[in-house]
Design a protein around this motif. Structure first.
Motif, PDB file in Angstrom:
ATOM      1  N   ARG A 123     -60.089  -4.377  -6.011  1.00  0.00           N
ATOM      2  CA  ARG A 123     -60.031  -4.077  -5.464  1.00  0.00           C
ATOM      3  C   ARG A 123     -58.879  -2.960  -5.541  1.00  0.00           C
ATOM      4  NH1 ARG A 123     -60.113  -8.869  -2.375  1.00  0.00           N
ATOM      5  NH2 ARG A 123     -62.127  -9.440  -2.475  1.00  0.00           N
ATOM      6  N   ALA A 124     -58.615  -2.877  -6.833  1.00  0.00           N
ATOM      7  CA  ALA A 124     -57.614  -1.568  -6.573  1.00  0.00           C
ATOM      8  C   ALA A 124     -58.327  -0.194  -6.484  1.00  0.00           C
ATOM      9  CB  ALA A 124     -57.187  -1.413  -8.271  1.00  0.00           C
ATOM     10  N   LEU A 125     -59.971  -0.449  -7.662  1.00  0.00           N
ATOM     11  CA  LEU A 125     -60.913   0.894  -7.261  1.00  0.00           C
ATOM     12  C   LEU A 125     -60.650   1.314  -5.279  1.00  0.00           C
ATOM     13  CD1 LEU A 125     -62.635   0.994 -10.010  1.00  0.00           C
ATOM     14  CD2 LEU A 125     -60.759   2.130  -9.956  1.00  0.00           C
ATOM     15  N   GLU A 126     -60.618  -0.044  -4.821  1.00  0.00           N
ATOM     16  CA  GLU A 126     -61.625   0.328  -3.046  1.00  0.00           C
ATOM     17  C   GLU A 126     -60.024   0.412  -2.511  1.00  0.00           C
ATOM     18  OE1 GLU A 126     -62.721  -3.444  -1.628  1.00  0.00           O
ATOM     19  OE2 GLU A 126     -64.406  -3.052  -3.087  1.00  0.00           O
ATOM     20  N   ASP A 127     -58.498   0.090  -3.535  1.00  0.00           N
ATOM     21  CA  ASP A 127     -56.955   0.490  -2.685  1.00  0.00           C
ATOM     22  C   ASP A 127     -57.167   2.572  -2.714  1.00  0.00           C
ATOM     23  OD1 ASP A 127     -56.233  -1.697  -2.596  1.00  0.00           O
ATOM     24  OD2 ASP A 127     -55.295  -2.203  -4.113  1.00  0.00           O
ATOM     25  N   ILE A 128     -57.579   2.667  -3.853  1.00  0.00           N
ATOM     26  CA  ILE A 128     -57.743   3.984  -4.467  1.00  0.00           C
ATOM     27  C   ILE A 128     -59.023   4.724  -3.097  1.00  0.00           C
ATOM     28  CG2 ILE A 128     -58.168   6.331  -5.829  1.00  0.00           C
ATOM     29  CD1 ILE A 128     -57.497   3.706  -8.074  1.00  0.00           C
ATOM     30  N   ALA A 129     -59.776   3.970  -3.117  1.00  0.00           N
ATOM     31  CA  ALA A 129     -61.036   5.270  -2.216  1.00  0.00           C
ATOM     32  C   ALA A 129     -59.887   4.947  -0.663  1.00  0.00           C
ATOM     33  CB  ALA A 129     -62.245   4.691  -2.276  1.00  0.00           C
ATOM     34  N   GLU A 130     -59.683   4.073  -0.490  1.00  0.00           N
ATOM     35  CA  GLU A 130     -59.203   4.006   1.303  1.00  0.00           C
ATOM     36  C   GLU A 130     -58.081   5.037   0.711  1.00  0.00           C
ATOM     37  OE1 GLU A 130     -56.963   1.481   4.433  1.00  0.00           O
ATOM     38  OE2 GLU A 130     -58.513   0.453   2.115  1.00  0.00           O
ATOM     39  N   ALA A 131     -57.367   5.100   0.045  1.00  0.00           N
ATOM     40  CA  ALA A 131     -56.143   6.521  -0.321  1.00  0.00           C
ATOM     41  C   ALA A 131     -57.257   7.527   0.216  1.00  0.00           C
ATOM     42  CB  ALA A 131     -55.269   5.949  -1.011  1.00  0.00           C
ATOM     43  N   ILE A 132     -57.968   8.015  -0.650  1.00  0.00           N
ATOM     44  CA  ILE A 132     -58.768   9.245  -1.055  1.00  0.00           C
ATOM     45  C   ILE A 132     -59.158   9.794   0.785  1.00  0.00           C
ATOM     46  CG2 ILE A 132     -60.356  10.749  -1.554  1.00  0.00           C
ATOM     47  CD1 ILE A 132     -59.952   9.477  -4.272  1.00  0.00           C
ATOM     48  N   SER A 133     -59.527   8.628   1.286  1.00  0.00           N
ATOM     49  CA  SER A 133     -60.216   8.870   2.228  1.00  0.00           C
ATOM     50  C   SER A 133     -59.547   9.180   3.615  1.00  0.00           C
ATOM     51  CB  SER A 133     -61.305   7.649   3.201  1.00  0.00           C
ATOM     52  OG  SER A 133     -61.653   7.351   2.282  1.00  0.00           O
ATOM     53  N   ASP A 134     -57.716   8.528   3.028  1.00  0.00           N
ATOM     54  CA  ASP A 134     -56.782   9.884   4.476  1.00  0.00           C
ATOM     55  C   ASP A 134     -55.718   9.984   4.098  1.00  0.00           C
ATOM     56  OD1 ASP A 134     -57.392   6.733   5.601  1.00  0.00           O
ATOM     57  OD2 ASP A 134     -56.047   5.957   4.732  1.00  0.00           O
ATOM     58  N   GLY A 135     -56.448  10.922   2.558  1.00  0.00           N
ATOM     59  CA  GLY A 135     -56.170  11.820   2.511  1.00  0.00           C
ATOM     60  C   GLY A 135     -54.343  12.505   1.779  1.00  0.00           C
ATOM     61  N   GLN A 136     -54.252  10.538   1.133  1.00  0.00           N
ATOM     62  CA  GLN A 136     -53.356  10.385   0.256  1.00  0.00           C
ATOM     63  C   GLN A 136     -54.143  10.145  -1.130  1.00  0.00           C
ATOM     64  OE1 GLN A 136     -51.229   7.196   2.484  1.00  0.00           O
ATOM     65  NE2 GLN A 136     -51.223   8.554   3.854  1.00  0.00           N
ATOM     66  N   GLY A 137     -54.988  11.020  -1.684  1.00  0.00           N
ATOM     67  CA  GLY A 137     -55.503  10.007  -2.993  1.00  0.00           C
ATOM     68  C   GLY A 137     -54.746  11.116  -3.923  1.00  0.00           C
ATOM     69  N   PRO A 138     -55.551  10.759  -5.359  1.00  0.00           N
ATOM     70  CA  PRO A 138     -54.559  11.957  -6.426  1.00  0.00           C
ATOM     71  C   PRO A 138     -55.591  12.929  -6.336  1.00  0.00           C
ATOM     72  CG  PRO A 138     -56.103   9.983  -6.968  1.00  0.00           C
ATOM     73  CD  PRO A 138     -55.936   9.992  -5.471  1.00  0.00           C
ATOM     74  N   HIS A 139     -55.030  14.091  -6.788  1.00  0.00           N
ATOM     75  CA  HIS A 139     -55.881  15.238  -7.099  1.00  0.00           C
ATOM     76  C   HIS A 139     -56.102  16.111  -8.407  1.00  0.00           C
ATOM     77  CE1 HIS A 139     -54.832  16.037  -2.206  1.00  0.00           C
ATOM     78  NE2 HIS A 139     -53.927  15.540  -2.419  1.00  0.00           N
ATOM     79  N   GLY A 140     -55.949  14.705  -9.037  1.00  0.00           N
ATOM     80  CA  GLY A 140     -56.395  14.980 -10.392  1.00  0.00           C
ATOM     81  C   GLY A 140     -57.059  14.672 -11.687  1.00  0.00           C
ATOM     82  N   ALA A 141     -57.278  14.218 -13.152  1.00  0.00           N
ATOM     83  CA  ALA A 141     -57.579  12.833 -13.554  1.00  0.00           C
ATOM     84  C   ALA A 141     -56.362  12.282 -13.800  1.00  0.00           C
ATOM     85  CB  ALA A 141     -58.309  13.390 -14.550  1.00  0.00           C
ATOM     86  N   GLY A 142     -55.216  12.926 -14.030  1.00  0.00           N
ATOM     87  CA  GLY A 142     -54.216  12.229 -14.356  1.00  0.00           C
ATOM     88  C   GLY A 142     -53.797  11.591 -13.701  1.00  0.00           C
ATOM     89  N   ALA A 143     -53.213  12.184 -12.459  1.00  0.00           N
ATOM     90  CA  ALA A 143     -52.923  11.168 -11.715  1.00  0.00           C
ATOM     91  C   ALA A 143     -53.586  10.099 -11.019  1.00  0.00           C
ATOM     92  CB  ALA A 143     -52.579  11.851  -9.783  1.00  0.00           C
ATOM     93  N   PHE A 144     -54.710  10.337 -11.250  1.00  0.00           N
ATOM     94  CA  PHE A 144     -55.905   8.948 -10.583  1.00  0.00           C
ATOM     95  C   PHE A 144     -55.577   7.560 -11.662  1.00  0.00           C
ATOM     96  CE2 PHE A 144     -59.918   6.746 -11.807  1.00  0.00           C
ATOM     97  CZ  PHE A 144     -60.361   6.160 -10.197  1.00  0.00           C
ATOM     98  N   LEU A 145     -55.560   8.143 -13.330  1.00  0.00           N
ATOM     99  CA  LEU A 145     -55.439   7.449 -13.798  1.00  0.00           C
ATOM    100  C   LEU A 145     -53.774   6.182 -13.596  1.00  0.00           C
ATOM    101  CD1 LEU A 145     -56.525   9.103 -17.808  1.00  0.00           C
ATOM    102  CD2 LEU A 145     -57.196   7.564 -16.252  1.00  0.00           C
ATOM    103  N   ALA A 146     -53.334   7.144 -13.719  1.00  0.00           N
ATOM    104  CA  ALA A 146     -51.514   6.834 -13.190  1.00  0.00           C
ATOM    105  C   ALA A 146     -51.494   6.057 -12.232  1.00  0.00           C
ATOM    106  CB  ALA A 146     -50.655   8.186 -13.032  1.00  0.00           C
ATOM    107  N   LEU A 147     -52.580   6.123 -10.630  1.00  0.00           N
ATOM    108  CA  LEU A 147     -52.238   5.246  -9.403  1.00  0.00           C
ATOM    109  C   LEU A 147     -53.139   4.310  -9.713  1.00  0.00           C
ATOM    110  CD1 LEU A 147     -52.280   5.534  -6.284  1.00  0.00           C
ATOM    111  CD2 LEU A 147     -53.950   6.499  -6.549  1.00  0.00           C
ATOM    112  N   LEU A 148     -54.186   4.046 -10.392  1.00  0.00           N
ATOM    113  CA  LEU A 148     -55.075   3.005 -11.302  1.00  0.00           C
ATOM    114  C   LEU A 148     -54.445   1.999 -12.035  1.00  0.00           C
ATOM    115  CD1 LEU A 148     -57.395   1.627 -10.768  1.00  0.00           C
ATOM    116  CD2 LEU A 148     -58.577   2.753 -13.031  1.00  0.00           C
ATOM    117  N   ALA A 149     -53.233   2.352 -12.560  1.00  0.00           N
ATOM    118  CA  ALA A 149     -52.586   1.758 -13.476  1.00  0.00           C
ATOM    119  C   ALA A 149     -51.005   1.044 -12.604  1.00  0.00           C
ATOM    120  CB  ALA A 149     -51.533   2.364 -14.464  1.00  0.00           C
ATOM    121  N   GLU A 150     -50.862   1.652 -11.962  1.00  0.00           N
ATOM    122  CA  GLU A 150     -49.807   1.309 -10.022  1.00  0.00           C
ATOM    123  C   GLU A 150     -50.627   0.040  -9.803  1.00  0.00           C
ATOM    124  OE1 GLU A 150     -47.998   4.645  -8.227  1.00  0.00           O
ATOM    125  OE2 GLU A 150     -47.394   5.445 -10.248  1.00  0.00           O
TER     126      GLU A 150
END
Length: 326
Positions: A123-150
Protein backbone atom coordinates in the motif's frame (compact mmCIF):
# COMPACT_ATOMS: atom_id res chain seq x y z
CA UNK A 1 -5.52 -4.50 -19.15
CA UNK A 2 -2.42 -5.83 -17.33
CA UNK A 3 0.09 -7.74 -19.46
CA UNK A 4 0.54 -11.05 -17.68
CA UNK A 5 3.69 -11.79 -19.69
CA UNK A 6 5.44 -8.68 -18.35
CA UNK A 7 6.77 -8.41 -14.80
CA UNK A 8 6.04 -4.65 -14.74
CA UNK A 9 3.16 -3.79 -12.42
CA UNK A 10 3.32 -0.03 -12.99
CA UNK A 11 5.82 2.67 -13.94
CA UNK A 12 5.96 6.48 -13.68
CA UNK A 13 8.13 9.30 -14.91
CA UNK A 14 9.21 11.55 -12.03
CA UNK A 15 10.86 14.32 -14.05
CA UNK A 16 11.07 15.50 -17.64
CA UNK A 17 8.26 16.11 -20.15
CA UNK A 18 6.38 12.98 -19.00
CA UNK A 19 6.59 13.83 -15.27
CA UNK A 20 3.64 12.49 -13.33
CA UNK A 21 2.47 10.24 -16.14
CA UNK A 22 2.01 6.50 -15.95
CA UNK A 23 4.24 4.69 -18.43
CA UNK A 24 3.80 1.49 -20.41
CA UNK A 25 5.48 -0.43 -23.20
CA UNK A 26 8.38 1.28 -24.94
CA UNK A 27 7.99 4.41 -22.81
CA UNK A 28 9.37 2.52 -19.82
CA UNK A 29 12.60 1.56 -21.58
CA UNK A 30 12.95 5.08 -23.00
CA UNK A 31 12.56 6.82 -19.64
CA UNK A 32 14.97 4.41 -17.97
CA UNK A 33 17.62 5.24 -20.57
CA UNK A 34 17.02 9.02 -20.58
CA UNK A 35 18.55 11.49 -18.14
CA UNK A 36 15.12 11.98 -16.59
CA UNK A 37 14.13 10.10 -13.44
CA UNK A 38 11.80 7.10 -13.85
CA UNK A 39 10.33 4.56 -11.48
CA UNK A 40 9.34 1.00 -12.35
CA UNK A 41 7.69 -1.47 -9.97
CA UNK A 42 8.07 -5.18 -10.76
CA UNK A 43 6.56 -8.44 -9.55
CA UNK A 44 9.53 -10.00 -7.74
CA UNK A 45 8.49 -13.62 -8.26
CA UNK A 46 7.46 -13.25 -11.92
CA UNK A 47 9.43 -15.68 -14.11
CA UNK A 48 10.33 -12.87 -16.53
CA UNK A 49 11.72 -10.52 -13.86
CA UNK A 50 15.38 -11.68 -13.98
CA UNK A 51 15.38 -11.37 -17.77
CA UNK A 52 13.82 -7.90 -17.61
CA UNK A 53 16.50 -6.70 -15.18
CA UNK A 54 19.27 -8.19 -17.32
CA UNK A 55 17.91 -6.51 -20.45
CA UNK A 56 17.18 -3.08 -19.02
CA UNK A 57 20.16 -2.81 -16.65
CA UNK A 58 22.94 -5.06 -17.98
CA UNK A 59 25.60 -3.01 -16.21
CA UNK A 60 24.56 -4.13 -12.73
CA UNK A 61 26.87 -6.22 -10.58
CA UNK A 62 25.74 -9.87 -10.47
CA UNK A 63 24.94 -9.61 -6.77
CA UNK A 64 22.33 -6.90 -7.31
CA UNK A 65 19.82 -8.90 -9.45
CA UNK A 66 20.26 -11.86 -7.09
CA UNK A 67 19.43 -9.69 -4.08
CA UNK A 68 16.45 -8.11 -5.86
CA UNK A 69 14.87 -11.47 -6.71
CA UNK A 70 15.92 -13.53 -3.67
CA UNK A 71 12.95 -15.38 -2.09
CA UNK A 72 14.00 -14.54 1.48
CA UNK A 73 15.24 -11.11 2.53
CA UNK A 74 15.84 -8.93 5.56
CA UNK A 75 15.91 -5.15 5.87
CA UNK A 76 19.25 -3.79 4.65
CA UNK A 77 20.82 -0.95 2.69
CA UNK A 78 24.20 -0.56 1.01
CA UNK A 79 25.80 1.48 -1.71
CA UNK A 80 26.86 -0.43 -4.82
CA UNK A 81 28.82 1.75 -7.22
CA UNK A 82 26.74 4.79 -8.11
CA UNK A 83 23.51 3.20 -6.89
CA UNK A 84 21.88 1.98 -3.71
CA UNK A 85 20.56 -1.50 -3.01
CA UNK A 86 18.00 -1.53 -0.21
CA UNK A 87 15.37 -3.84 1.22
CA UNK A 88 12.61 -2.32 3.36
CA UNK A 89 9.44 -3.86 4.75
CA UNK A 90 5.85 -2.69 4.95
CA UNK A 91 2.76 -3.99 6.73
CA UNK A 92 0.87 -6.72 4.91
CA UNK A 93 -2.72 -5.56 4.31
CA UNK A 94 -3.47 -8.20 1.69
CA UNK A 95 -6.52 -10.45 2.10
CA UNK A 96 -5.97 -13.41 4.39
CA UNK A 97 -2.62 -12.09 5.64
CA UNK A 98 -1.55 -10.82 9.04
CA UNK A 99 -0.25 -7.23 9.06
CA UNK A 100 2.84 -8.24 11.02
CA UNK A 101 3.82 -10.67 8.24
CA UNK A 102 5.48 -7.72 6.53
CA UNK A 103 6.05 -7.52 2.78
CA UNK A 104 9.61 -7.00 1.54
CA UNK A 105 10.25 -4.12 -0.86
CA UNK A 106 13.45 -4.57 -2.83
CA UNK A 107 14.88 -1.32 -4.18
CA UNK A 108 17.56 -0.40 -6.69
CA UNK A 109 18.00 3.37 -6.94
CA UNK A 110 20.28 5.47 -9.12
CA UNK A 111 20.34 9.12 -10.06
CA UNK A 112 18.08 8.61 -13.10
CA UNK A 113 16.15 5.43 -12.34
CA UNK A 114 14.39 3.61 -9.52
CA UNK A 115 13.37 -0.04 -9.67
CA UNK A 116 11.30 -1.60 -6.89
CA UNK A 117 10.15 -5.20 -6.57
CA UNK A 118 7.71 -6.97 -4.25
CA UNK A 119 5.99 -10.34 -4.15
CA UNK A 120 2.74 -8.94 -2.79
CA UNK A 121 0.78 -5.72 -2.97
CA UNK A 122 2.32 -2.85 -0.99
CA UNK A 123 0.00 0.00 0.00
CA UNK A 124 2.88 2.42 0.67
CA UNK A 125 4.04 2.13 -2.95
CA UNK A 126 0.48 2.73 -4.12
CA UNK A 127 0.39 5.87 -1.96
CA UNK A 128 3.50 7.15 -3.76
CA UNK A 129 2.05 6.27 -7.17
CA UNK A 130 -1.12 8.20 -6.33
CA UNK A 131 0.94 11.20 -5.17
CA UNK A 132 2.91 11.15 -8.44
CA UNK A 133 -0.31 11.10 -10.46
CA UNK A 134 -1.54 14.11 -8.46
CA UNK A 135 1.67 16.01 -9.19
CA UNK A 136 2.89 15.82 -5.57
CA UNK A 137 5.35 12.95 -5.87
CA UNK A 138 9.13 12.93 -5.41
CA UNK A 139 11.39 14.42 -8.10
CA UNK A 140 14.49 12.35 -7.44
CA UNK A 141 15.71 9.00 -6.19
CA UNK A 142 16.74 10.39 -2.80
CA UNK A 143 13.34 12.01 -2.28
CA UNK A 144 11.68 8.74 -3.34
CA UNK A 145 13.59 6.77 -0.67
CA UNK A 146 12.72 9.34 2.00
CA UNK A 147 9.04 9.38 1.03
CA UNK A 148 8.87 5.58 0.98
CA UNK A 149 10.35 5.40 4.49
CA UNK A 150 7.80 7.97 5.70
CA UNK A 151 4.87 6.12 4.12
CA UNK A 152 5.97 2.79 5.60
CA UNK A 153 6.10 4.40 9.05
CA UNK A 154 2.72 6.08 8.52
CA UNK A 155 1.14 2.70 7.76
CA UNK A 156 2.80 1.09 10.78
CA UNK A 157 2.06 3.78 13.35
CA UNK A 158 -1.75 3.24 13.72
CA UNK A 159 -1.32 -0.52 14.19
CA UNK A 160 1.26 -0.03 16.95
CA UNK A 161 -0.94 2.62 18.59
CA UNK A 162 -3.88 0.15 18.59
CA UNK A 163 -1.66 -2.55 20.10
CA UNK A 164 -0.55 -0.12 22.80
CA UNK A 165 -4.16 0.76 23.63
CA UNK A 166 -5.12 -2.91 23.76
CA UNK A 167 -2.16 -3.63 26.03
CA UNK A 168 -3.37 -0.96 28.48
CA UNK A 169 -6.88 -2.45 28.38
CA UNK A 170 -5.48 -5.93 29.04
CA UNK A 171 -3.61 -4.61 32.05
CA UNK A 172 -6.86 -3.37 33.61
CA UNK A 173 -8.59 -6.69 32.87
CA UNK A 174 -5.77 -8.81 34.27
CA UNK A 175 -5.76 -6.81 37.52
CA UNK A 176 -9.55 -6.46 37.79
CA UNK A 177 -11.04 -9.62 36.25
CA UNK A 178 -8.40 -12.26 35.52
CA UNK A 179 -9.68 -14.94 33.18
CA UNK A 180 -8.24 -17.93 31.39
CA UNK A 181 -9.24 -16.47 27.99
CA UNK A 182 -6.95 -13.51 28.60
CA UNK A 183 -3.96 -15.84 28.44
CA UNK A 184 -4.63 -16.60 24.75
CA UNK A 185 -5.07 -12.92 23.91
CA UNK A 186 -1.84 -11.97 25.67
CA UNK A 187 0.13 -14.73 23.92
CA UNK A 188 -1.30 -13.77 20.50
CA UNK A 189 -0.51 -10.09 21.02
CA UNK A 190 3.00 -10.82 22.27
CA UNK A 191 3.73 -12.93 19.19
CA UNK A 192 2.40 -10.10 17.00
CA UNK A 193 4.59 -7.54 18.75
CA UNK A 194 7.66 -9.78 18.50
CA UNK A 195 7.09 -10.32 14.78
CA UNK A 196 6.72 -6.58 14.16
CA UNK A 197 9.87 -5.81 16.08
CA UNK A 198 11.80 -8.53 14.25
CA UNK A 199 11.30 -6.63 11.01
CA UNK A 200 11.25 -3.05 12.33
CA UNK A 201 14.58 -3.13 14.18
CA UNK A 202 16.72 -4.08 11.11
CA UNK A 203 14.79 -1.52 9.07
CA UNK A 204 15.91 1.17 11.49
CA UNK A 205 19.52 0.18 10.80
CA UNK A 206 18.84 0.24 7.05
CA UNK A 207 17.52 3.81 7.27
CA UNK A 208 20.58 4.76 9.26
CA UNK A 209 22.74 3.44 6.43
CA UNK A 210 20.74 5.35 3.83
CA UNK A 211 21.08 8.50 5.89
CA UNK A 212 24.79 8.11 6.54
CA UNK A 213 26.03 6.70 3.23
CA UNK A 214 27.70 9.12 0.83
CA UNK A 215 25.07 8.69 -1.88
CA UNK A 216 25.60 11.14 -4.76
CA UNK A 217 21.92 11.58 -5.64
CA UNK A 218 20.62 12.35 -2.11
CA UNK A 219 20.29 15.99 -1.17
CA UNK A 220 20.59 17.47 2.31
CA UNK A 221 16.80 17.74 2.45
CA UNK A 222 16.45 14.04 1.57
CA UNK A 223 18.84 13.09 4.35
CA UNK A 224 16.87 15.21 6.82
CA UNK A 225 13.67 13.41 5.83
CA UNK A 226 15.41 10.06 6.17
CA UNK A 227 16.62 11.10 9.61
CA UNK A 228 13.09 12.03 10.66
CA UNK A 229 11.79 8.70 9.35
CA UNK A 230 14.50 6.84 11.25
CA UNK A 231 13.73 8.74 14.47
CA UNK A 232 10.04 7.92 14.15
CA UNK A 233 10.84 4.27 13.48
CA UNK A 234 13.13 4.26 16.53
CA UNK A 235 10.23 5.47 18.67
CA UNK A 236 8.00 2.76 17.20
CA UNK A 237 10.60 0.09 17.96
CA UNK A 238 10.92 1.41 21.53
CA UNK A 239 7.12 1.19 21.87
CA UNK A 240 7.26 -2.40 20.65
CA UNK A 241 9.99 -3.19 23.20
CA UNK A 242 7.87 -1.69 25.96
CA UNK A 243 4.78 -3.61 24.86
CA UNK A 244 6.73 -6.86 24.61
CA UNK A 245 7.98 -6.45 28.19
CA UNK A 246 4.55 -5.34 29.46
CA UNK A 247 2.84 -8.35 27.89
CA UNK A 248 5.43 -10.66 29.43
CA UNK A 249 4.74 -9.12 32.86
CA UNK A 250 0.96 -9.36 32.29
CA UNK A 251 1.29 -13.02 31.39
CA UNK A 252 3.23 -13.72 34.59
CA UNK A 253 0.74 -11.69 36.63
CA UNK A 254 -2.20 -13.53 35.08
CA UNK A 255 -0.57 -16.90 35.69
CA UNK A 256 0.08 -15.90 39.31
CA UNK A 257 -3.50 -14.75 39.88
CA UNK A 258 -4.99 -17.86 38.29
CA UNK A 259 -2.65 -20.01 40.38
CA UNK A 260 -3.64 -18.12 43.55
CA UNK A 261 -7.31 -18.61 42.71
CA UNK A 262 -6.78 -22.33 42.20
CA UNK A 263 -4.86 -22.56 45.46
CA UNK A 264 -7.71 -20.82 47.32
CA UNK A 265 -10.24 -23.22 45.86
CA UNK A 266 -8.10 -26.21 46.77
CA UNK A 267 -7.64 -24.80 50.27
CA UNK A 268 -11.40 -24.49 50.77
CA UNK A 269 -11.93 -28.01 49.48
CA UNK A 270 -9.24 -29.27 51.85
CA UNK A 271 -10.95 -27.58 54.84
CA UNK A 272 -14.32 -29.01 53.87
CA UNK A 273 -12.78 -32.44 53.43
CA UNK A 274 -11.11 -32.19 56.85
CA UNK A 275 -14.47 -31.31 58.44
CA UNK A 276 -16.65 -33.87 56.74
CA UNK A 277 -14.22 -36.81 56.76
CA UNK A 278 -14.75 -37.58 60.49
CA UNK A 279 -18.48 -37.00 60.12
CA UNK A 280 -18.61 -39.44 57.21
CA UNK A 281 -16.68 -41.99 59.24
CA UNK A 282 -19.04 -41.71 62.21
CA UNK A 283 -22.24 -41.84 60.16
CA UNK A 284 -20.86 -44.75 58.18
CA UNK A 285 -20.00 -46.60 61.37
CA UNK A 286 -23.47 -46.00 62.80
CA UNK A 287 -25.07 -47.10 59.55
CA UNK A 288 -23.80 -50.69 59.59
CA UNK A 289 -26.66 -53.18 59.64
CA UNK A 290 -25.59 -55.50 62.50
CA UNK A 291 -27.11 -56.30 65.80
CA UNK A 292 -26.13 -54.57 69.02
CA UNK A 293 -26.10 -51.00 67.67
CA UNK A 294 -26.46 -48.65 70.69
CA UNK A 295 -29.60 -46.53 70.75
CA UNK A 296 -31.41 -48.63 68.18
CA UNK A 297 -34.41 -48.85 70.52
CA UNK A 298 -34.16 -45.30 71.92
CA UNK A 299 -36.58 -42.83 70.17
CA UNK A 300 -34.26 -39.91 70.96
CA UNK A 301 -31.03 -41.53 69.69
CA UNK A 302 -31.14 -39.70 66.35
CA UNK A 303 -31.04 -36.31 68.06
CA UNK A 304 -28.27 -37.49 70.36
CA UNK A 305 -26.21 -38.46 67.28
CA UNK A 306 -26.88 -35.11 65.59
CA UNK A 307 -25.83 -33.27 68.71
CA UNK A 308 -22.68 -35.37 68.96
CA UNK A 309 -21.81 -34.63 65.33
CA UNK A 310 -22.35 -30.90 65.96
CA UNK A 311 -19.95 -31.09 68.91
CA UNK A 312 -17.40 -32.84 66.66
CA UNK A 313 -17.74 -30.05 64.06
CA UNK A 314 -17.28 -27.34 66.71
CA UNK A 315 -14.27 -29.17 68.10
CA UNK A 316 -12.74 -29.39 64.57
CA UNK A 317 -13.32 -25.69 63.95
CA UNK A 318 -11.66 -24.85 67.27
CA UNK A 319 -8.65 -27.02 66.39
CA UNK A 320 -8.35 -25.50 62.88
CA UNK A 321 -8.60 -22.03 64.41
CA UNK A 322 -5.85 -22.76 66.90
CA UNK A 323 -3.71 -24.15 64.10
CA UNK A 324 -4.33 -20.90 62.09
CA UNK A 325 -5.85 -22.79 59.18
CA UNK A 326 -8.92 -20.56 59.37
Amino acid sequence: MTDRTSPVLFAYALTGPDAGQKLDGTDIARVLRDTTVGWVHLQADHPATPGWIAEQMPYLDDTVPQALTAPATRARASRVGAGVLAVLRGLNFNDGKDPEDMVAIRIWAEAERIVTLSRQRVRALEDIAEAISDGQGPHGAGAFLALLAERLNARMEPLIADLDTETDALEAQVIGQPDQELRHRIVAMRLQVIELRRHAAPQREALLRLEGEDIPFTRAQDRRHLREARDKLTRLVENLDEMRDSLAVLREELSGQLSDRLNRHMYILSILSAIFLPLGFLTGLLGINVGGMPGAENPHAFWYVCGGLAVVVLLQLWILRRARWL
